[in-house]
Design a protein around this motif. Structure first.
Motif, PDB file in Angstrom:
ATOM      1  N   GLY A  91       0.826  -1.196   0.000  1.00 23.02           N
ATOM      2  CA  GLY A  91       0.000   0.000   0.000  1.00 23.02           C
ATOM      3  C   GLY A  91       0.861   1.247   0.000  1.00 23.02           C
ATOM      4  O   GLY A  91       2.093   1.166  -0.024  1.00 23.02           O
ATOM      5  N   VAL A  92       0.194   2.378   0.022  1.00 25.35           N
ATOM      6  CA  VAL A  92       0.890   3.649   0.166  1.00 25.35           C
ATOM      7  C   VAL A  92       0.920   3.983   1.656  1.00 25.35           C
ATOM      8  O   VAL A  92      -0.128   3.990   2.311  1.00 25.35           O
ATOM      9  N   TYR A  93       2.095   4.226   2.160  1.00 29.56           N
ATOM     10  CA  TYR A  93       2.279   4.531   3.578  1.00 29.56           C
ATOM     11  C   TYR A  93       2.433   6.038   3.751  1.00 29.56           C
ATOM     12  O   TYR A  93       3.264   6.666   3.082  1.00 29.56           O
ATOM     13  N   TYR A  94       1.629   6.578   4.649  1.00 27.84           N
ATOM     14  CA  TYR A  94       1.607   8.013   4.899  1.00 27.84           C
ATOM     15  C   TYR A  94       2.068   8.314   6.324  1.00 27.84           C
ATOM     16  O   TYR A  94       1.642   7.668   7.278  1.00 27.84           O
ATOM     17  N   CYS A  95       2.877   9.323   6.434  1.00 27.88           N
ATOM     18  CA  CYS A  95       3.275   9.846   7.731  1.00 27.88           C
ATOM     19  C   CYS A  95       2.278  10.931   8.148  1.00 27.88           C
ATOM     20  O   CYS A  95       1.835  11.730   7.303  1.00 27.88           O
ATOM     21  N   HIS A  96       1.942  10.958   9.403  1.00 22.48           N
ATOM     22  CA  HIS A  96       1.023  11.956   9.941  1.00 22.48           C
ATOM     23  C   HIS A  96       1.588  12.471  11.262  1.00 22.48           C
ATOM     24  O   HIS A  96       2.149  11.696  12.049  1.00 22.48           O
ATOM     25  N   GLY A 114       3.212  10.448   1.000  1.00 19.00           N
ATOM     26  CA  GLY A 114       3.056   9.002   0.866  1.00 19.00           C
ATOM     27  C   GLY A 114       4.232   8.361   0.155  1.00 19.00           C
ATOM     28  O   GLY A 114       4.869   8.972  -0.711  1.00 19.00           O
ATOM     29  N   THR A 115       4.492   7.131   0.524  1.00 25.66           N
ATOM     30  CA  THR A 115       5.543   6.351  -0.135  1.00 25.66           C
ATOM     31  C   THR A 115       5.001   4.938  -0.382  1.00 25.66           C
ATOM     32  O   THR A 115       4.361   4.342   0.489  1.00 25.66           O
ATOM     33  N   GLN A 116       5.239   4.429  -1.575  1.00 24.72           N
ATOM     34  CA  GLN A 116       4.678   3.137  -1.977  1.00 24.72           C
ATOM     35  C   GLN A 116       5.507   1.988  -1.418  1.00 24.72           C
ATOM     36  O   GLN A 116       6.737   1.978  -1.537  1.00 24.72           O
ATOM     37  N   VAL A 117       4.815   1.042  -0.824  1.00 28.58           N
ATOM     38  CA  VAL A 117       5.425  -0.219  -0.379  1.00 28.58           C
ATOM     39  C   VAL A 117       4.718  -1.344  -1.110  1.00 28.58           C
ATOM     40  O   VAL A 117       3.493  -1.463  -1.038  1.00 28.58           O
ATOM     41  N   THR A 118       5.488  -2.149  -1.822  1.00 29.29           N
ATOM     42  CA  THR A 118       4.933  -3.275  -2.553  1.00 29.29           C
ATOM     43  C   THR A 118       5.647  -4.541  -2.122  1.00 29.29           C
ATOM     44  O   THR A 118       6.876  -4.622  -2.199  1.00 29.29           O
ATOM     45  N   VAL A 119       4.871  -5.520  -1.652  1.00 28.91           N
ATOM     46  CA  VAL A 119       5.432  -6.786  -1.198  1.00 28.91           C
ATOM     47  C   VAL A 119       4.955  -7.871  -2.149  1.00 28.91           C
ATOM     48  O   VAL A 119       3.752  -8.123  -2.269  1.00 28.91           O
ATOM     49  N   SER A 120       5.885  -8.500  -2.819  1.00 29.32           N
ATOM     50  CA  SER A 120       5.532  -9.548  -3.786  1.00 29.32           C
ATOM     51  C   SER A 120       5.550 -10.914  -3.112  1.00 29.32           C
ATOM     52  O   SER A 120       6.339 -11.158  -2.204  1.00 29.32           O
ATOM     53  N   SER A 121       4.695 -11.791  -3.595  1.00 30.65           N
ATOM     54  CA  SER A 121       4.603 -13.130  -2.992  1.00 30.65           C
ATOM     55  C   SER A 121       5.567 -14.103  -3.636  1.00 30.65           C
ATOM     56  O   SER A 121       6.179 -13.815  -4.648  1.00 30.65           O
TER      57      SER A 121
END
Length: 121
Positions: A91-96, A114-121
């Motif tokens: 997902g896109v991770y957002y700092c708040h 936001g910064t994108q985090v993608t986890v592949s299986s």
């Protein structure tokens, strides 16, 4: 104004690790709570981890034992160490942050881009 800039996202295989950083800058008087949220495609944004100015932390159940939130108050920076990543962490991770600007008494909410985090299986 207060700016939040995230970094550290990317593509990783399941079981891998990533470390996100979020640096706050601007005319900051104080920062209270700093959080990480995430938003998966087609889903609502959810709160992942919280850290107070005193260092108290809290996490959603799905990341407990795998993610660690920390902060460096001297650098106005919050981190999210993510271990044992799963595809559902994608997902896109957002700092708040809830912060008070210098010469004011009002706390406001601030968001990173936001910064994108993608986890592949």
């Amino acid at each position: 104004q207060v700016q939040l800039v995230e970094s550290g996202g990317g593509l990783v295989q399941a079981g891998g690790s990533l470390r996100l950083s979020c640096a706050a800058s601007g005319s900051i008087f104080s920062i209270n709570v700093m959080n990480w949220y995430r938003q998966a495609p087609g889903k609502q944004r959810e709160l992942v981890a919280v850290i107070t100015s005193g260092g108290s932390t809290n996490y959603i159940d799905s990341v407990k034992g795998r993610f660690t939130i920390s902060r460096d108050n001297a650098k106005n920076t919050v981190y999210l160490q993510m271990n044992s990543l799963k595809p559902e962490d994608t997902g896109v991770y957002y700092c708040h942050a809830v912060a008070t600007m210098a010469l004011t008494t009002t706390s406001r909410n601030y968001w990173g881009q936001g910064t994108q985090v993608t986890v592949s299986s």
